[in-house]
Design an enzyme around this catalytic site. Structure first.
Site, PDB file in Angstrom:
ATOM      1  N   GLU A  99       0.806  -1.232   0.000  1.00 31.63           N
ATOM      2  CA  GLU A  99       0.000   0.000   0.000  1.00 31.63           C
ATOM      3  C   GLU A  99       0.834   1.274   0.000  1.00 31.63           C
ATOM      4  OE1 GLU A  99      -0.912  -2.634   1.614  1.00 31.63           O
ATOM      5  OE2 GLU A  99      -3.007  -2.966   1.096  1.00 31.63           O
ATOM      6  N   HIS A 168     -10.015  -5.312  11.026  1.00 34.06           N
ATOM      7  CA  HIS A 168     -10.640  -5.126   9.715  1.00 34.06           C
ATOM      8  C   HIS A 168     -11.961  -4.391   9.800  1.00 34.06           C
ATOM      9  CE1 HIS A 168      -7.724  -8.307   8.807  1.00 34.06           C
ATOM     10  NE2 HIS A 168      -7.835  -7.973   7.546  1.00 34.06           N
TER      11      HIS A 168
END
Lengths: 376, 387
Positions: A99, A168
């Protein structure tokens, strides 16, 4: 219309792949339908996002999509389905799981005039790249006194899904919403998804586009206007999903649906709730929120994120600053529980706002001072 | 490459000086040998013989003298508190940006970290824009809103000026991505230090650059100290030109402007055909990491003066010019005096430039502000509408 269908997304990084084992469907209620323009077509949020990407990529050759699994896998949540075949690998770019690297590459390409749409598989992973979102993208136009603008969109699912655990499930609206130089959008319906994503891609500034995994499969009616390829929604304007006169409920993303359902329940108790779909966290539509509170005199804010320093806190502050004299009761915040997200289903249910939480807070706000005179 | 002087004098008065001297020799080629041979990693290094000409040799001297002067003047300005915050000086490293510019065009992109003043000048920025920015004035290249670490010159493809160590490397690979996307014949030089060389995002970006054959050249300006930490204490392998593994690399004497020029020319050709390459410039900074760092607690004064004696980039060019009889000692001293004069004039002019208008607090937050409201510290006292 309020069918929530859990779709099997194929084990992407351990995220929810519940299959079709639980479906919750509510019958549409007339009072809610009247708020949508007469629509002949229904569209899922997924298709809305896909069509928006498709149209913007067709319209501007500088627009490209980059992220994990966006190409050959057709998108971890199938949002980018079909785009690789149509536009080729130069414009639909699969990345390694890096990322910081690809967010930086995206921002750098935006410096040089491309219009990237960077997908974070979920915004939890954006934390690996957050320096690029904030220091490389958001602040550049200011630091360069207008020389370097960054027409980039960072998009992906935000907030909790179902049973995906603490790492998450976080909502990033408050964090990104606090940064000057960013625009932060939070679509709810398919029309929101189409109009706001198209606006985000066309915008010359960095936009953080927070979607919701559980809304992807949900269908909403879309007007003919919304289906047009030139359709665009203004950034920074909230939508009054349901008009009311007794209390204002603000919400965004999935919570808009919950707020609307809460409003139906409150109606039976004679409380006529106005539901505002924020659509935009930054800029925050303070004008619409304050106008509504000045009308109803009571406010409940709803969000899934952590309560401290959250979006409801900002809305409350704004209303206290601009409309204090109009409040008949203190502002109530309904937010995620102040804990990392647990996995066990009963605990997870306690960790995120449920419809009954919104109803309860709304009633508190109504009975706090003088009981409602006219409830009919 | 007379850049800064254009803001002060018409070109004719300065170049006439050179015309008197260099009547017949301006275009004749000279071959110069680099100080040491190049060392290659996964590539055949280029030749040590670099072709140049008197004009270029003199421009190297002039440009580096100006850069050196600018940085030393910035040191004084900082000490007299006209420059605030961070100030990272480049003196000692001038050969890297000057040699690089000689090998590339203004359509090739450069991006670097915070030690950016001289690179800005190399890209065509003026002394006035530089000093005014350092002092936070309107005439600054970022109108006073960026500061030392945030110089930009987009029309010359200079993309800053970045404060977060290592961030500029993925950004640079992104610039290269755009160049490839548009099928341009240009490359990007992403510059970073030996400290940043250990950053994870660098390897993430390099991996993608190699996967996608991006025309990205990673330039490690190895001045052997990441802030106060010597390279051997920070890197298990301080052979930064080899750290790309599958990506070829070249080790270059960064104090030799011709070695830098040759390496950058080689790298540009490579990157356009084969994707990324790493250049490690062996260089040195005379100042500490920044003006808050004396630079003497982690290295000896002998080391610093030793490098200045043996390897100073300007001295090297001076000796070459004298050896080739292109100018006299006095003429070179005059060039340095002229540089000093120009710097002093630029500082005086920069001091005249006002601080930004208060309304500038709220400008450029967005390119398209949508008429949104923004707030000062006391929001009942100060609000603004973003255009």
């Amino acid at each position: 219309m309020f069918g929530i269908v859990r779709q099997n997304v194929g084990g992407a990084r351990g995220l929810s792949s519940q299959g079709l084992n639980s479906m919750v469907r509510l019958r549409p209620i007339a009072s809610v339908i009247r708020n949508y323009s007469s629509a002949t077509k229904e569209m899922t949020v997924r298709d809305a996002l896909n069509s928006a990407l498709d149209e913007e990529m067709a319209a501007d050759p500088n627009v490209y999509v980059m992220g994990e699994e966006v190409g050959e896998y057709q998108g971890a949540y199938k949002i980018t389905k079909g785009l690789l075949d149509k536009y080729g690998p130069e414009r639909v770019v699969d990345t390694p799981i890096t990322e910081a690297g690809f967010a930086g590459i995206g921002v750098g390409s935006a410096y040089h005039g491309l219009r990237p749409v960077i997908e974070f598989m979920t915004f939890n992973f954006s934390m690996q790249a957050i320096d690029h979102v904030i220091n490389s993208a958001a602040k550049s136009n200011y630091m360069s006194a207008g020389q370097i603008n960054v027409p980039i969109v960072f998009r992906g699912p935000n907030g909790p899904a179902a049973g995906v655990g603490a790492q998450h499930s976080q909502c990033y609206g408050a964090w990104y919403g606090s940064v000057p130089g960013l625009k932060v959008l939070v679509p709810y319906s398919s029309e929101d998804a189409r109009g706001l994503l198209k606006a985000a891609i066309r915008d010359p500034d960095p936009v953080v586009f927070l979607e919701n995994e559980l809304l992807y499969g949900e269908s909403f009616p879309v007007s003919a206007e919304a289906l047009d390829s030139s359709f665009c929604l203004p950034i920074g304007k909230a939508k009054i999903e349901r008009e009311g006169k007794d209390i204002t409920i603000t919400a965004f993303s999935k919570m808009v649906g919950y707020a609307l359902k809460a409003a139906e329940i409150l109606e039976k108790d004679g409380i006529n709730a106005e539901v505002i779909n924020l659509r935009s966290i930054r800029p925050l539509d303070r004008a619409t929120i304050n106008a509504s509170v000045r009308k109803t005199n009571r406010l409940v804010t709803v969000e899934e994120g952590f309560p401290q320093h959250g979006i409801g806190a900002e809305i409350c502050a704004s209303v206290v600053e601009d409309s204090f004299g109009y409040l008949d009761a203190p502002v109530e915040r309904v937010a995620g529980a102040d804990v990392p997200t647990p996995y066990a289903a009963n605990l997870e249910r306690m960790a995120f706002p449920q419809i009954e939480d919104i109803v309860r807070a709304a009633k508190r706000v109504c009975y706090r001072s003088v009981p409602l005179a006219a409830t009919a | 490459m007379a850049f800064a002087r254009r803001s002060f004098k018409p070109i004719s008065t300065t170049t006439s000086f050179f015309r008197r001297r260099l009547l017949t020799t301006t275009t004749d080629d000279i071959t110069v040998e680099t100080s040491v041979p190049f060392t290659g990693h996964n590539c055949e290094p280029p030749s040590r013989s670099v072709s140049t000409n008197p004009k270029e040799l003199l421009s190297f001297f002039t440009d580096m003298a100006l850069m050196r002067r600018m940085e030393i003047a910035a040191d004084s300005l900082y000490k007299s508190k006209l420059i605030r915050g961070f100030c990272h000086l480049y003196d000692g490293q001038e050969a890297v940006c000057v040699g690089m510019e000689a090998a590339i065009t203004k359509k090739d992109c450069i991006i670097t970290a915070y030690r950016d003043h001289c690179i800005f000048l190399g890209r065509g920025g003026t002394l006035l824009e530089s000093f005014a920015e350092l002092m936070g004035r309107q005439a600054g290249c970022s109108k006073g809103k960026g500061g030392s670490m945030h110089f930009y010159k987009k029309d010359a493809c200079f993309f800053g000026g970045h404060g977060i160590v290592g961030a500029q490397v993925p950004l640079g690979c992104g610039l290269a991505f755009a160049q490839k996307f548009r099928k341009e014949d240009h490359v990007t030089f992403a510059m970073y230090g030996d400290g940043a060389a250990n950053q994870g995002q660098l390897f993430e970006a390099l991996n993608m650059a190699a996967l996608w054959d991006l025309p990205a050249i990673l330039v490690c300006e190895n001045n052997h100290y990441g802030m106060g930490t010597a390279e051997w204490r920070a890197a298990k392998s301080p052979a930064y030109y080899k750290r790309g593994d599958y990506v070829p690399g070249l080790k270059v004497d960064g104090m030799d402007a011709f070695a830098v020029k040759q390496a950058c020319k080689f790298a540009k050709e490579h990157a356009l055909k084969n994707g990324p390459i790493i250049l490690e410039m062996d260089t040195y900074r005379y100042h500490g990491h920044s003006m808050s760092d004396p630079g003497s607690t982690y290295r000896t004064r002998d080391e610093i003066s030793g490098v200045r004696q043996e390897r100073d980039p300007i001295e090297r060019i001076r000796k070459l010019i004298l050896a080739h009889d292109l100018a006299t000692e006095k003429e070179l001293k005059d060039i340095e005096k002229q540089a000093r004069k120009e710097v002093d004039e630029a500082i005086a002019q920069a001091k005249e430039s006002p601080m930004p208008e208060e309304s500038e607090l709220f400008t450029n937050v967005y390119r398209k502000g949508l008429g949104v409201e923004s707030f000062g510290t006391d929001r009942k006292e100060l609000r603004a509408t973003l255009p």
